[in-house]
Each structure stands twice: as structure tokens, then as C-alpha cells.
Design an enzyme around this catalytic site. Structure first.
Site, PDB file in Angstrom:
ATOM      1  N   GLU A  19       4.453   2.086 -39.748  1.00 42.00           N
ATOM      2  CA  GLU A  19       5.110   1.987 -38.430  1.00 42.00           C
ATOM      3  C   GLU A  19       6.626   1.950 -38.593  1.00 42.00           C
ATOM      4  O   GLU A  19       7.356   2.585 -37.824  1.00 42.00           O
ATOM      5  CB  GLU A  19       4.587   0.744 -37.708  1.00 42.00           C
ATOM      6  CG  GLU A  19       5.225   0.452 -36.372  1.00 42.00           C
ATOM      7  CD  GLU A  19       5.083   1.556 -35.339  1.00 42.00           C
ATOM      8  OE1 GLU A  19       4.302   2.494 -35.576  1.00 42.00           O
ATOM      9  OE2 GLU A  19       5.804   1.505 -34.326  1.00 42.00           O
ATOM     10  N   ARG A  35       8.858  10.953 -19.713  1.00 44.31           N
ATOM     11  CA  ARG A  35       7.693  11.788 -20.070  1.00 44.31           C
ATOM     12  C   ARG A  35       8.109  13.135 -20.657  1.00 44.31           C
ATOM     13  O   ARG A  35       7.297  13.868 -21.188  1.00 44.31           O
ATOM     14  CB  ARG A  35       6.835  12.029 -18.834  1.00 44.31           C
ATOM     15  CG  ARG A  35       6.268  10.780 -18.191  1.00 44.31           C
ATOM     16  CD  ARG A  35       5.525  11.122 -16.934  1.00 44.31           C
ATOM     17  NE  ARG A  35       4.391  11.975 -17.228  1.00 44.31           N
ATOM     18  CZ  ARG A  35       3.179  11.504 -17.537  1.00 44.31           C
ATOM     19  NH1 ARG A  35       2.977  10.204 -17.554  1.00 44.31           N
ATOM     20  NH2 ARG A  35       2.192  12.312 -17.816  1.00 44.31           N
ATOM     21  N   LYS A  37       7.133  10.568 -24.114  1.00 40.59           N
ATOM     22  CA  LYS A  37       6.504   9.243 -24.177  1.00 40.59           C
ATOM     23  C   LYS A  37       4.981   9.337 -24.184  1.00 40.59           C
ATOM     24  O   LYS A  37       4.316   8.543 -24.852  1.00 40.59           O
ATOM     25  CB  LYS A  37       6.937   8.408 -22.972  1.00 40.59           C
ATOM     26  CG  LYS A  37       6.392   6.990 -22.988  1.00 40.59           C
ATOM     27  CD  LYS A  37       6.855   6.222 -24.213  1.00 40.59           C
ATOM     28  CE  LYS A  37       6.270   4.837 -24.278  1.00 40.59           C
ATOM     29  NZ  LYS A  37       6.579   4.172 -25.560  1.00 40.59           N
ATOM     30  N   HIS A  94       2.032   6.196 -58.028  1.00 39.87           N
ATOM     31  CA  HIS A  94       1.165   7.387 -58.148  1.00 39.87           C
ATOM     32  C   HIS A  94       1.828   8.613 -57.543  1.00 39.87           C
ATOM     33  O   HIS A  94       1.184   9.415 -56.882  1.00 39.87           O
ATOM     34  CB  HIS A  94      -0.181   7.103 -57.460  1.00 39.87           C
ATOM     35  CG  HIS A  94      -0.912   5.950 -58.057  1.00 39.87           C
ATOM     36  ND1 HIS A  94      -1.556   6.014 -59.256  1.00 39.87           N
ATOM     37  CD2 HIS A  94      -1.043   4.669 -57.634  1.00 39.87           C
ATOM     38  CE1 HIS A  94      -2.091   4.832 -59.562  1.00 39.87           C
ATOM     39  NE2 HIS A  94      -1.801   4.007 -58.579  1.00 39.87           N
ATOM     40  N   TRP A 141       8.699  18.806 -20.747  1.00 35.91           N
ATOM     41  CA  TRP A 141       8.642  18.734 -22.207  1.00 35.91           C
ATOM     42  C   TRP A 141       8.024  20.057 -22.627  1.00 35.91           C
ATOM     43  O   TRP A 141       6.867  20.343 -22.322  1.00 35.91           O
ATOM     44  CB  TRP A 141       7.780  17.563 -22.657  1.00 35.91           C
ATOM     45  CG  TRP A 141       7.745  17.373 -24.138  1.00 35.91           C
ATOM     46  CD1 TRP A 141       8.739  16.848 -24.914  1.00 35.91           C
ATOM     47  CD2 TRP A 141       6.684  17.720 -25.043  1.00 35.91           C
ATOM     48  NE1 TRP A 141       8.355  16.831 -26.226  1.00 35.91           N
ATOM     49  CE2 TRP A 141       7.112  17.368 -26.342  1.00 35.91           C
ATOM     50  CE3 TRP A 141       5.437  18.283 -24.883  1.00 35.91           C
ATOM     51  CZ2 TRP A 141       6.326  17.555 -27.467  1.00 35.91           C
ATOM     52  CZ3 TRP A 141       4.641  18.469 -25.999  1.00 35.91           C
ATOM     53  CH2 TRP A 141       5.090  18.119 -27.270  1.00 35.91           C
ATOM     54  N   LYS A 155       9.062   4.682 -36.871  1.00 38.69           N
ATOM     55  CA  LYS A 155      10.140   4.274 -35.956  1.00 38.69           C
ATOM     56  C   LYS A 155      11.447   4.875 -36.380  1.00 38.69           C
ATOM     57  O   LYS A 155      12.227   5.381 -35.586  1.00 38.69           O
ATOM     58  CB  LYS A 155      10.222   2.742 -35.935  1.00 38.69           C
ATOM     59  CG  LYS A 155      10.516   2.072 -34.643  1.00 38.69           C
ATOM     60  CD  LYS A 155       9.705   2.559 -33.471  1.00 38.69           C
ATOM     61  CE  LYS A 155       8.235   2.562 -33.731  1.00 38.69           C
ATOM     62  NZ  LYS A 155       7.417   3.359 -32.873  1.00 38.69           N
ATOM     63  N   ASN A 209       1.732  20.114 -15.345  1.00 36.24           N
ATOM     64  CA  ASN A 209       1.755  19.335 -16.593  1.00 36.24           C
ATOM     65  C   ASN A 209       0.447  19.644 -17.296  1.00 36.24           C
ATOM     66  O   ASN A 209      -0.624  19.427 -16.749  1.00 36.24           O
ATOM     67  CB  ASN A 209       1.856  17.837 -16.275  1.00 36.24           C
ATOM     68  CG  ASN A 209       1.788  16.992 -17.536  1.00 36.24           C
ATOM     69  OD1 ASN A 209       2.112  17.471 -18.625  1.00 36.24           O
ATOM     70  ND2 ASN A 209       1.354  15.755 -17.407  1.00 36.24           N
ATOM     71  N   GLY A 210       0.539  20.169 -18.519  1.00 33.48           N
ATOM     72  CA  GLY A 210      -0.678  20.479 -19.268  1.00 33.48           C
ATOM     73  C   GLY A 210      -0.533  21.816 -19.963  1.00 33.48           C
ATOM     74  O   GLY A 210       0.557  22.373 -20.054  1.00 33.48           O
ATOM     75  N   GLU A 219      11.521   8.840 -36.012  1.00 35.02           N
ATOM     76  CA  GLU A 219      11.440   9.428 -34.668  1.00 35.02           C
ATOM     77  C   GLU A 219      12.696   9.172 -33.847  1.00 35.02           C
ATOM     78  O   GLU A 219      12.942   9.883 -32.868  1.00 35.02           O
ATOM     79  CB  GLU A 219      10.203   8.960 -33.923  1.00 35.02           C
ATOM     80  CG  GLU A 219      10.181   7.526 -33.483  1.00 35.02           C
ATOM     81  CD  GLU A 219       8.939   7.219 -32.654  1.00 35.02           C
ATOM     82  OE1 GLU A 219       8.486   8.061 -31.880  1.00 35.02           O
ATOM     83  OE2 GLU A 219       8.413   6.113 -32.800  1.00 35.02           O
ATOM     84  N   CYS A 241       4.985  15.969 -19.288  1.00 30.74           N
ATOM     85  CA  CYS A 241       5.953  16.425 -18.281  1.00 30.74           C
ATOM     86  C   CYS A 241       5.817  15.466 -17.106  1.00 30.74           C
ATOM     87  O   CYS A 241       4.841  14.758 -16.979  1.00 30.74           O
ATOM     88  CB  CYS A 241       5.621  17.836 -17.794  1.00 30.74           C
ATOM     89  SG  CYS A 241       5.780  19.075 -19.054  1.00 30.74           S
TER      90      CYS A 241
HETATM   91  C1  AGP Z   1       5.423   5.918 -30.969  1.00 33.35           C
HETATM   92  O1  AGP Z   1       6.740   5.411 -31.142  1.00 33.35           O
HETATM   93  C2  AGP Z   1       5.421   7.386 -30.615  1.00 33.35           C
HETATM   94  N1  AGP Z   1       6.208   7.609 -29.470  1.00 33.35           N
HETATM   95  C3  AGP Z   1       4.027   7.970 -30.556  1.00 33.35           C
HETATM   96  O2  AGP Z   1       3.549   7.981 -31.878  1.00 33.35           O
HETATM   97  C4  AGP Z   1       2.972   7.238 -29.681  1.00 33.35           C
HETATM   98  O3  AGP Z   1       2.645   6.004 -30.271  1.00 33.35           O
HETATM   99  C5  AGP Z   1       1.710   8.098 -29.638  1.00 33.35           C
HETATM  100  O4  AGP Z   1       2.032   9.308 -29.011  1.00 33.35           O
HETATM  101  C6  AGP Z   1       0.553   7.417 -28.894  1.00 33.35           C
HETATM  102  O5  AGP Z   1       0.910   7.167 -27.560  1.00 33.35           O
HETATM  103  P1  AGP Z   1      -0.098   6.258 -26.661  1.00 33.35           P
HETATM  104  O6  AGP Z   1      -0.100   4.882 -27.274  1.00 33.35           O
HETATM  105  O7  AGP Z   1       0.475   6.295 -25.296  1.00 33.35           O
HETATM  106  O8  AGP Z   1      -1.452   6.899 -26.757  1.00 33.35           O
END
Ligand code: AGP
Length: 614
Positions: free
Chosen positions: A487, A27, A609, A510, A74, A491, A100-101, A494, A2
Site C-alpha cells: 500500500e 471521478r 476515483k 531473491h 476519464w 500510494k 459513462n462506461g 500513484e 466519468c
Molecule cells: C487507491 O489509492 C487507488 N485509487 C485504487 O487502487 C483504488 O483503491 C481501486 O481502484 C479500488 O477502488 P474501490 O475501493 O472503490 O473499489
């Protein structure tokens, strides 16, 4: 997770708060709200959806107050509704708070407060904390410290993470912040001071950033501020000039932050590499490792801890560091490492990788490693972040703020730094000067080769158009390209919400091969080594079952026509930079695929983020 920002100054809080929320929106962006201290009451506005919805609402009922707090959410506890939107106000109307938390014991606290006659209008843990402060305040005699003391009494009753900013009606010149597990920073400006989740919220409005540590309180009163522990002792805070915190949060001519951050990778990687090679040209020089040479020379094991994309970069590092330095490497999901309690095996180094430096799962893994007396290093992109401050040493990625929720340039710089770490450790051991020199040359060539690949972006867009109707895709690679397959799948899913999975190419037969059909394209990332023939055989297994095949392959690899429907060619390159180059078309594929579906690539649904909750 947040975004929080508070303003206390001579000017009007409204503009700084809304601008700050816009800078923090990456965020979390489910809903947003603001509260102003108007003297005898608080005025508030809260809206679901993006900050722009709140800005429209606030413009209709502007406030001239010079004290206010704001929040972009969030959702953790409770649906996305106005009633669950921060700021929350206490039953007696005396307090407003943004949080936030996650307060883990909020149900117990809520029952206690209901027993004291409190009522609740939201499903959130944050409203409970706000009323807990109000309850403790009501138990205290009037005094000039009553506001701060009420917070000092309430917070130890909470379990879990918080980063908060609080206002009290009886103290019209005071704002209090506190942190445990969620980042919080004070911004000091000429005409105003701020409390925020991160310094990007007040870039351009404050001159100095003062970072709070866990268990600390910030008390802003008039133009003064002080940082204390929960117990009230003076705390020495880490501060730095705000101009060191890049203002590169402007979008420029790009259509999205994700596009900007993909295309700025050449310059970003130049920053990552700059000044980090030994004078003899055969090794890397990472100043954050200085002072730990002996420990690094005698390591028995390296354990990477990270989440998401950062973990994929660590997996690339696993292959490269084992190959270059011959040190056993493990990569752990940070969230698993923390509870797995793996037996100590000799001298272990824990390397935590986190773009934001605030991912709670990763931070908690570092704290567990430190409890076990292990040396910890951090690789992060945010100066002054919790990870930077809690590890024994580390390396900054230096790629500038990454605003797009889907990580792109951060992955490339993390994988690059892992290669540099492998080089440095290798040259401390058995890696020859010639091999070291070849790796240095390859790393120095990396930015230009990245540019070269990105110039083929239109070819990737055409591939995305061709396959944009697919709802299921497989990504496959071997060795250090297996993490690239993971990765690429992450990508795509998400930001486009299509289902995608990454596997080691050989693993396909497998089980996952059962998924192959004309409607399920397979994206193969081909190594460019003697293993390429095996991967091409896997491609042919897919083709034999009428599955479409897209191959991402180096120029020199011969691929039989019948083995792939589409081939995207990469420049031939040294093995240490191949994963970074191979990942670029996958970034662009996901980007165009999502755009074609009309989706917001910067703020995908349900994501944030930086995930600062467990
Ligand atoms: C990556 O595209 C995602 N948004 C997510 O997996 C991110 O990499 C993960 O939350 C780790 O974030 P950080 O590198 O800030 O720790």
C-alpha cells in the site's frame, strides 16, 4: 470513471450542472462538457482539462435553459481532445448524450451506422451510441413514446457497460437515463429533478435519491419521473433521503482532500467502530452479517475480491482472520477471480471490498460468485452503491465521502473492519473471551493512537524532503505488514509518479536486492514481534550495499544504529491494529513527497476515483 449529471426543472440548469460536475470531478477530469435544450436547438460547450475551464467558457455564453446534461471525462476511447469530450450530438442534431462506461461492440455498430450514411467526428464509443439512438428514432413513427422507444431499441444492441443521460430536440420537457454496469441515480428536488452518476452531484439540491439497477431506465418528464425496465415494465427502485448522503464534501481549511482525509481518520474510525461491539465486550457485532450466523460458523474458506488499495486491506484481513478465526483465507485480484474459475472447495464465503462500491472488476467478481451459488458479503463506503445492493449482506465503512483519488481513510476503515470480522468469526469458534476482550480494547484505542501518530506528521515531512529526489524506492514488510508495504508503494507511485515496489521483506534477497543503490531508498515496516530481528537483518543487508534505509517501527523495538538511516517510531500496539498505524506514515510520506514535486495529490494524472470499466 466519468461523472454525469442532468437537470430538468423550473430554474436555470447551468449553475446546478457546473456545481454538480465540480462534485463529480474526482471521478475523472480529463475534459468536461455541457449541453442545454434551447427549444429549437441545443447549445453546447466542451473544454479539455478541469471543470473550471468549462465553467469559464459557459460563463461567457450563459444559457437560461432549464434542461441540460453535463459530463466530466476519464478517457477510455480516444485521446483527450474537445471532439472526444461529451456531450456527443447525433448527426441529425436531434440528440445529445453523456455516457459513462464502455460499449464493447462499438466498432461493429459504427460500421453499421456508417453503412446507413452516418459520419463521426470523434473516436469514442459514446458518439456511436448517441447515433444508434438517433437511427432507431428515425425508424419509428412519431408518437409520444418515440424518444423512449428509440432508446429501448438501441440499448439491447450494445454489449458492455453504460450509464447515460439523453435529451431529444423533439421532447423539450424530457430527460432519459439508463444504466447497465455503470451507476446512475435520480435526484428528486422541490424545483428540479436530476440524473447523475452518484448522489454527491446533487447533494443540497435534491431531497431524495432513487438508485437505478442494471437494465433500468429513468424517464423524467416535467416534474414527474418513472423507473422502468428496458422492456417497459414498472421497476421498484431503491430510494433514500439525500441527507443520509453526507455533505462532507467540503474541503474546510485543508489544502487538499487527501490531507483532509488523512487527518480525519481518527473521527472516521470512530464512526466505523461505533455501536459495533457485543454487549459482553469480547466480540464485534456487524449487523450486516445478521441472518448468516450458521453459514459463517461453518465456513471452509473465505475469498476476498477487491482491487488496488482495497485489496491491500483484504490482505491485512487475510493475516488477521486466519490468526483469529482459523479459517483459510484467500485474497484475489477481483479481475482475476472472475475468469480463473477456481474449483469450489466446501462452503466458501466471498467478501468483496470496494470503497466506491462501483468498481466494475469487483462487481463482476461478485456476480461470478453469485452465479456459482456462493454467499457474498460486501464492505463498502457508499450507501446504496451497486455493491451494497448486489451482495447478500455487508458492512458500511461509514467514513464519509472519500474524494481524494488516492485512498487513505478508506484503507484504514477496511482494515479495521477486517479485524472486526476476524474477531467476530474467531469468537464464533475458538477465540477466548479474554483474547476477544483484548482485541476489543485495542480497537477502541485505535482512533486515539491514530491521532498520536498523525501528530508526528512534521517528522514524516522532513523524511520526504530528505528523500524527495529518489525516483525508485522499495517498501518492505513481513506478515500483516507486507500488505502495508504494498500500500505504501502504491500510494507513492500513484500521486508522485516515482517508481515504487512493495515486497515481503525476506523476498528482497531473491532478486530485488539487485536494485539497491545509494539512489534507491528502502522503507522497512517493522512488525514488533519475534520476527523483527529478521527484518532488521534485511535492513542490514541493504545498508551493507549502501542503500539508504528508513524504518517504521514500534517504540519498543531496538534497532541498531547502523541498521537504519532514519527511524519513525510508532506506539506499541496490539497486532490487530499495527498495520493501520504503520500505514499512516506511509500515507503522509507519499503526500509530502508528491507536494514537494508540485503535483496535484487529489487528482493524479491518468487516474480516476472509481474505475467503472474493466
Ligand atoms: C487507491 O489509492 C487507488 N485509487 C485504487 O487502487 C483504488 O483503491 C481501486 O481502484 C479500488 O477502488 P474501490 O475501493 O472503490 O473499489
Amino acid at each position: 470513471m466519468c461523472g454525469i449529471i442532468g437537470y430538468l426543472g423550473k430554474g436555470c440548469a447551468q449553475e446546478s450542472l457546473i456545481d454538480g460536475l465540480r462534485r463529480l470531478e474526482y471521478r475523472g477530469y480529463d475534459s468536461a462538457g455541457v449541453a442545454f435544450h434551447e427549444g429549437k436547438s441545443f447549445s453546447m460547450a466542451r473544454e479539455t482539462g478541469r471543470v473550471k475551464n468549462l465553467a469559464t467558457s459557459v460563463q461567457k455564453n450563459s444559457s437560461s435553459s432549464s434542461l441540460g446534461i453535463a459530463h466530466t471525462r476519464w478517457a477510455t476511447h480516444g485521446a483527450v481532445t474537445v471532439s472526444n469530450t461529451h456531450p456527443h450530438v447525433s448527426n441529425d442534431g436531434k440528440f445529445v448524450m453523456v455516457h459513462n462506461g464502455v460499449i464493447e461492440n462499438f466498432n461493429t455498430l459504427k460500421k453499421f451506422l456508417i453503412g446507413k450514411g452516418f459520419e463521426f467526428s470523434s473516436e469514442t464509443d459514446s458518439e456511436v451510441l448517441c447515433n444508434l439512438i438517433a437511427y432507431n428514432y428515425s425508424e419509428l413513427e412519431p408518437s409520444e413514446d418515440r424518444f423512449i422507444d428509440a432508446i429501448r431499441m438501441a440499448l439491447p444492441q450494445c454489449r458492455g457497460a453504460y450509464g447515460i443521460a439523453v435529451l431529444c430536440l423533439d421532447f423539450p420537457d424530457t430527460m432519459v437515463g439508463a444504466r447497465r454496469g455503470s451507476p446512475l441515480v435520480v435526484g428528486l428536488g422541490e424545483d428540479a429533478n436530476f440524473i447523475a452518476s452518484d448522489a454527491s452531484a446533487f447533494v443540497g439540491r435534491a431531497k431524495e435519491a432513487v438508485f437505478l439497477n442494471d437494465g433500468e431506465l429513468a424517464v423524467l418528464q416535467g416534474s414527474e419521473f418513472r423507473i422502468t425496465t428496458l422492456e417497459g415494465h414498472e421497476a421498484k427502485a431503491v430510494s433514500q433521503p439525500v441527507d443520509q448522503i453526507s455533505e462532507e464534501v467540503e474541503l474546510g481549511d485543508f489544502g487538499s482532500y487527501m490531507e483532509k482525509e488523512i487527518y480525519e481518520q481518527p473521527s472516521a474510525l470512530k464512526n466505523t467502530l461505533r455501536g459495533r461491539f457485543g454487549d459482553d465486550g469480547t466480540t464485534a457485532k456487524l449487523s450486516g452479517l445478521e441472518g448468516h450466523e450458521e453459514e459463517l460458523r461453518n465456513l471452509d474458506r473465505i475469498i476476498f475480491v477487491a482491487c488496488g488499495t482495497a485489496r491491500h486491506a483484504c490482505m491485512v484481513g487475510e493475516y488477521l482472520i486466519e490468526r483469529l478465526a482459523r479459517v483459510p483465507v484467500e485474497v484475489e485480484h477481483a479481475s482475476e477471480f472472475r475468469y480463473r474459475n477456481s474449483p469450489k472447495a466446501g462452503k466458501s464465503l466471498v467478501i468483496a471490498v470496494s470503497q466506491s462500491g462501483e468498481t466494475l472488476d469487483t462487481l463482476e467478481a461478485v456476480r461470478e460468485a453469485k452465479t456459482k451459488g456462493l454467499l457474498t458479503l460486501g464492505i463498502t463506503n457508499v450507501v446504496g452503491s451497486s455493491l451494497a445492493r448486489e451482495t447478500d449482506g455487508g458492512v458500511y465503512q461509514r467514513v464519509g465521502p472519500e474524494i481524494g483519488v488516492a485512498s487513505t481513510k478508506a484503507f484504514s476503515s477496511q482494515a479495521c473492519l477486517c479485524a472486526m470480522l476476524g474477531l467476530a468469526l474467531g469468537r464464533m469458534r475458538e477465540l477466548s473471551p479474554m483474547d476477544g476482550q483484548a482485541i476489543v480494547t485495542a480497537l477502541k484505542d485505535l482512533p486515539d493512537l491514530v491521532s498520536q501518530v498523525l501528530q508526528q506528521g512534521e517528522q514524516i515531512r522532513e523524511l520526504a524532503v530528505k528523500y524527495s529526489k529518489a525516483d525508485h524506492l522499495l517498501f518492505l514488510g513481513r506478515q500483516s505488514l507486507y500488505p502495508v508495504a504494498l500500500e505504501g508503494a502504491l500510494k507513492l507511485k500513484e500521486i508522485s509518479y516515482a517508481h515504487a515496489e512493495g515486497y515481503p521483506a525476506a523476498e528482497l534477497k531473491h532478486g530485488p536486492i539487485a536494485l539497491i543503490s545509494p539512489e534507491c531508498p528502502s522503507v522497512f515496516v517493522v512488525e514488533g514481534t519475534e520476527l523483527s530481528a529478521k527484518t532488521i537483518a534485511n535492513m542490514q543487508e541493504v545498508k551493507a550495499r549502501k542503500g539508504p534505509v528508513i524504518a517504521i517501527a514500534p517504540q519498543s523495538v531496538e534497532i541498531p544504529e547502523e541498521a537504519a538511516d532514519d527511524i519513525f517510531r510508532l506506539p506499541d500496539a496490539h497486532e490487530v491494529i499495527r498495520p493501520i498505524l504503520a500505514n499512516l506514515p506511509l500515507q503522509l510520506f507519499a503526500y509530502h513527497f508528491a507536494l514537494l514535486r508540485g503535483l496535484d495529490v487529489d487528482k493524479p494524472r491518468n487516474l480516476a476515483k472509481s474505475v467503472t470499466v474493466e
